[in-house]
Scaffold this active site. Structure first.
Site, PDB file in Angstrom:
ATOM      1  N   ILE A   1     -44.984  44.798  24.049  1.00  0.00           N
ATOM      2  CA  ILE A   1     -45.673  46.037  24.454  1.00  0.00           C
ATOM      3  C   ILE A   1     -44.667  47.043  25.005  1.00  0.00           C
ATOM      4  O   ILE A   1     -44.751  48.242  24.742  1.00  0.00           O
ATOM      5  CB  ILE A   1     -46.779  45.747  25.488  1.00  0.00           C
ATOM      6  CG1 ILE A   1     -47.730  44.664  24.972  1.00  0.00           C
ATOM      7  CG2 ILE A   1     -47.567  47.025  25.794  1.00  0.00           C
ATOM      8  CD1 ILE A   1     -48.779  44.210  25.984  1.00  0.00           C
TER       9      ILE A   1
ATOM     10  N   THR B   1     -53.201  42.028  33.479  1.00  0.00           N
ATOM     11  CA  THR B   1     -53.926  41.492  32.325  1.00  0.00           C
ATOM     12  C   THR B   1     -55.366  41.166  32.691  1.00  0.00           C
ATOM     13  O   THR B   1     -55.661  40.879  33.854  1.00  0.00           O
ATOM     14  CB  THR B   1     -53.210  40.212  31.827  1.00  0.00           C
ATOM     15  OG1 THR B   1     -54.067  39.525  30.914  1.00  0.00           O
ATOM     16  CG2 THR B   1     -52.907  39.243  32.968  1.00  0.00           C
ATOM     17  N   ASP B   2     -56.239  41.164  31.688  1.00  0.00           N
ATOM     18  CA  ASP B   2     -57.630  40.769  31.954  1.00  0.00           C
ATOM     19  C   ASP B   2     -57.738  39.295  32.356  1.00  0.00           C
ATOM     20  O   ASP B   2     -58.751  38.875  32.924  1.00  0.00           O
ATOM     21  CB  ASP B   2     -58.539  41.075  30.748  1.00  0.00           C
ATOM     22  CG  ASP B   2     -58.137  40.372  29.449  1.00  0.00           C
ATOM     23  OD1 ASP B   2     -57.164  39.604  29.452  1.00  0.00           O
ATOM     24  OD2 ASP B   2     -58.820  40.611  28.424  1.00  0.00           O
ATOM     25  N   GLU B   3     -56.681  38.515  32.071  1.00  0.00           N
ATOM     26  CA  GLU B   3     -56.761  37.078  32.382  1.00  0.00           C
ATOM     27  C   GLU B   3     -56.856  36.808  33.878  1.00  0.00           C
ATOM     28  O   GLU B   3     -57.263  35.717  34.281  1.00  0.00           O
ATOM     29  CB  GLU B   3     -55.552  36.332  31.796  1.00  0.00           C
ATOM     30  CG  GLU B   3     -55.490  36.452  30.296  1.00  0.00           C
ATOM     31  CD  GLU B   3     -54.644  35.388  29.607  1.00  0.00           C
ATOM     32  OE1 GLU B   3     -54.322  34.363  30.217  1.00  0.00           O
ATOM     33  OE2 GLU B   3     -54.308  35.607  28.436  1.00  0.00           O
TER      34      GLU B   3
ATOM     35  N   TYR C   1     -50.011  30.987  34.111  1.00  0.00           N
ATOM     36  CA  TYR C   1     -49.664  32.377  33.764  1.00  0.00           C
ATOM     37  C   TYR C   1     -50.555  33.364  34.511  1.00  0.00           C
ATOM     38  O   TYR C   1     -50.068  34.267  35.204  1.00  0.00           O
ATOM     39  CB  TYR C   1     -49.789  32.596  32.250  1.00  0.00           C
ATOM     40  CG  TYR C   1     -49.877  34.062  31.842  1.00  0.00           C
ATOM     41  CD1 TYR C   1     -48.781  34.910  31.990  1.00  0.00           C
ATOM     42  CD2 TYR C   1     -51.067  34.603  31.333  1.00  0.00           C
ATOM     43  CE1 TYR C   1     -48.865  36.254  31.633  1.00  0.00           C
ATOM     44  CE2 TYR C   1     -51.153  35.945  30.979  1.00  0.00           C
ATOM     45  CZ  TYR C   1     -50.048  36.765  31.135  1.00  0.00           C
ATOM     46  OH  TYR C   1     -50.138  38.101  30.795  1.00  0.00           O
ATOM     47  N   SER C   2     -51.878  33.173  34.398  1.00  0.00           N
ATOM     48  CA  SER C   2     -52.760  34.184  34.991  1.00  0.00           C
ATOM     49  C   SER C   2     -52.733  34.118  36.518  1.00  0.00           C
ATOM     50  O   SER C   2     -52.905  35.135  37.187  1.00  0.00           O
ATOM     51  CB  SER C   2     -54.182  34.077  34.444  1.00  0.00           C
ATOM     52  OG  SER C   2     -54.693  32.777  34.574  1.00  0.00           O
TER      53      SER C   2
ATOM     54  N   LYS D   1     -49.796  36.156  37.441  1.00  0.00           N
ATOM     55  CA  LYS D   1     -50.084  37.590  37.263  1.00  0.00           C
ATOM     56  C   LYS D   1     -51.005  38.077  38.394  1.00  0.00           C
ATOM     57  O   LYS D   1     -50.814  39.173  38.931  1.00  0.00           O
ATOM     58  CB  LYS D   1     -50.738  37.853  35.903  1.00  0.00           C
ATOM     59  CG  LYS D   1     -49.842  37.666  34.692  1.00  0.00           C
ATOM     60  CD  LYS D   1     -48.695  38.653  34.588  1.00  0.00           C
ATOM     61  CE  LYS D   1     -49.120  40.073  34.268  1.00  0.00           C
ATOM     62  NZ  LYS D   1     -47.937  40.960  34.066  1.00  0.00           N
TER      63      LYS D   1
ATOM     64  N   ASN E   1     -53.478  42.369  23.186  1.00  0.00           N
ATOM     65  CA  ASN E   1     -52.862  43.369  22.309  1.00  0.00           C
ATOM     66  C   ASN E   1     -52.436  42.728  20.998  1.00  0.00           C
ATOM     67  O   ASN E   1     -52.102  41.545  20.954  1.00  0.00           O
ATOM     68  CB  ASN E   1     -51.583  43.912  22.952  1.00  0.00           C
ATOM     69  CG  ASN E   1     -51.828  44.911  24.062  1.00  0.00           C
ATOM     70  OD1 ASN E   1     -51.078  45.859  24.206  1.00  0.00           O
ATOM     71  ND2 ASN E   1     -52.862  44.726  24.863  1.00  0.00           N
TER      72      ASN E   1
ATOM     73  N   ASN F   1     -61.739  33.507  17.740  1.00  0.00           N
ATOM     74  CA  ASN F   1     -60.430  33.218  17.138  1.00  0.00           C
ATOM     75  C   ASN F   1     -60.551  32.908  15.653  1.00  0.00           C
ATOM     76  O   ASN F   1     -59.721  33.345  14.849  1.00  0.00           O
ATOM     77  CB  ASN F   1     -59.772  32.038  17.864  1.00  0.00           C
ATOM     78  CG  ASN F   1     -59.364  32.418  19.274  1.00  0.00           C
ATOM     79  OD1 ASN F   1     -59.217  33.600  19.580  1.00  0.00           O
ATOM     80  ND2 ASN F   1     -59.191  31.425  20.135  1.00  0.00           N
TER      81      ASN F   1
ATOM     82  N   TYR G   1     -46.729  21.979  19.037  1.00  0.00           N
ATOM     83  CA  TYR G   1     -47.710  21.605  18.013  1.00  0.00           C
ATOM     84  C   TYR G   1     -47.481  20.198  17.466  1.00  0.00           C
ATOM     85  O   TYR G   1     -48.216  19.750  16.592  1.00  0.00           O
ATOM     86  CB  TYR G   1     -47.708  22.640  16.880  1.00  0.00           C
ATOM     87  CG  TYR G   1     -48.136  24.014  17.371  1.00  0.00           C
ATOM     88  CD1 TYR G   1     -49.485  24.313  17.542  1.00  0.00           C
ATOM     89  CD2 TYR G   1     -47.195  24.993  17.691  1.00  0.00           C
ATOM     90  CE1 TYR G   1     -49.890  25.566  18.012  1.00  0.00           C
ATOM     91  CE2 TYR G   1     -47.591  26.238  18.151  1.00  0.00           C
ATOM     92  CZ  TYR G   1     -48.935  26.515  18.307  1.00  0.00           C
ATOM     93  OH  TYR G   1     -49.323  27.750  18.770  1.00  0.00           O
TER      94      TYR G   1
END
Ligand code: NAD
Ligand code: DAU
Length: 379
Positions: free
Chosen positions: A12, A134-136, A188-189, A192, A218, A287, A377
């Site tokens: 971003i 962030t929204d999180e 993470y959130s 933040k 985003n 998703n 993964y």
């Protein structure tokens, strides 16, 4: 206007640098970036070569470097994008998220306070510290929309937005507003949200002029291919499985990156000091819908058969937030901002960009990326 943009070599941040140079040709722009695995100097190669930005290779955790950078560049606007940003990495290695997202932000706040406060205790005018959140930080919403609030969308805003997209009749209780309590659920959130609280603490305690923006997911050019959309595009091209967590029914509110950039600039130029502004796309999708659409677009653009056969349901992300959905009406009403790119337009532009820039992707998806991919993964 003199912008000091941290994390400007990331997704971003780099889009924002280009947006500012495009929309404010006289702006002075300094980019500070530590160039972690997610930072890519190639994103700004042209701007650096043309002398349109000054690039400082430094960490926001480095107090001396930040003090020096403030002294040398005397910024009006700090825009703090610098962060560790990938939820999955925060689950396997949380510490650096606290270091960068919390302590780094505090270091930057302190540098701004020292630079912008006069010896008599007053503040230099025209300064703003904009923290990109962030929204999180609001946590996870239930899948169902919840009871609609009896707040109708104002007619003028409805008219503005409806030119571009479907607008819900009213936002339900199941949307994040700026007043929704913070309830982060991943490392993470949580980091933040902690940073957001530090930013408000620097305002309440010291009087630093701040803003916080909280944006939804985003998508667009130059996003690191560990995030869903560029990961899908790259995997389809490699003939690799498309890992869908759980049942693929988690919902995100997707926003084209340029629309995020215009919102940030609107907050800097017209936002009320010390306010939080939500930024969202009026664009909720599961998703699995995203995955299918990306598969079809890659097929259309490459003239090949759609690889729906690659879709593979894998073990869910631990603590996977069910749904994020932003109510951006405060930002729309106060700043006259609305997202201008429909998902149809944005996703076509995005898929096209990755297909047209194989070299950009190739450079990234080697070395560290492949080690990460194997661990994440198990493939
Ligand atoms: P990104 O991971 O692509 O880029 C992060 C940038 O920060 C990189 O260039 C990296 O080198 C730099 N950086 C990391 N640690 C640093 C440090 N200590 N000092 C200086 N630079 C450092 O991230 P992004 O997706 O562009 O996100 C940017 C900001 O926007 C983040 O704060 C993120 O939380 C927020 N955000 C992202 C989204 C999204 O969907 N991507 C949505 C809402 C908010
Ligand atoms: O909401 C804003 C946030 O959006 C930002 O704050 C974060 O920095 C950004 O990374 C993003 O977080 P998400 O976790 O929503 O994004 P990600 O691209 O990792 O995942 C999007 C959704 O897709 C999520 O529900 C998890 C799922 N997913 C993701 C990956 C990488 C999969 O199903 N498979 C995958 O391989």
């Amino acid at each position: 206007m003199n912008y000091f943009i941290t994390g400007g070599a990331g997704f971003i941040g780099a889009n924002f640098v280009k947006y500012i140079l495009r929309t404010h040709p006289d702006a002075r722009v300094t980019v500070v970036d530590a160039l972690t695995y997610a930072g890519n100097i190639d994103n700004l190669a042209e701007e650096i070569r043309d002398g349109r930005i000054r690039f400082i290779h430094a960490s926001i955790n480095d107090a001396e470097a930040m003090a020096r950078a403030f002294e040398e560049t005397e910024p009006d606007f700090v825009v703090n994008f610098a962060a560790e940003t990938h939820v999955d990495r925060s689950i396997t290695g949380p510490r650096v998220f606290a270091d960068t997202n919390i302590l780094g932000t505090m270091t930057l706040l302190e540098a701004a306070r020292r630079a912008w406060r006069r010896p008599d205790g007053s503040w230099q005018s025209g300064k703003r510290f904009l923290h990109i959140s962030t929204d999180e930080v609001y946590g996870s919403l239930p899948k169902e929309y919840g009871e609609p609030k009896p707040i109708a969308i104002p007619d003028d805003i409805r008219a503005l937005v409806a030119r571009r997209r479907d607008v819900p009749a009213a936002f339900g209780s199941g949307f994040f507003t700026e007043k929704t309590p913070l309830a982060p659920r991943s490392p993470y959130s949580a980091a933040k949200a902690s940073a957001d609280m530090m930013v408000m603490a620097w305002h309440h305690t010291y009087g630093l002029p701040v803003n916080i923006t909280r944006c939804s997911n985003n998508y667009g050019p130059m996003q690191f291919p560990e995030k869903l959309i560029p990961l899908l595009i790259n995997n389809i091209q490699q003939g690799r499985e498309l890992p869908v967590y759980g049942k693929g029914l988690n919902v995100r509110d997707w926003l084209y990156v340029d629309d995020h950039c215009s919102a940030i600039d609107a907050v800097l130029l017209h936002g009320r000091p010390n306010e939080v502004y939500n930024i969202g796309g009026f664009n909720e999708k599961t998703n699995i819908d995203i995955v299918r659409q990306v598969v079809d677009l890659v097929a259309e653009f490459t003239g090949t058969a759609p690889r729906h056969d690659l879709i593979t349901y894998v073990t869910d992300r631990p603590g996977h937030d069910m749904r994020y959905a932003i109510d951006p009406l405060k930002t729309a009403a106060e700043l006259g901002w609305v997202p201008l790119t429909t998902f149809e337009q944005g996703i076509r532009r995005t898929v096209r960009w990755y297909l047209d820039n194989p070299e950009w992707v190739r450079k990234i998806v080697s070395g560290e990326y492949m080690d990460y991919y194997k661990k994440q993964y198990n493939r």
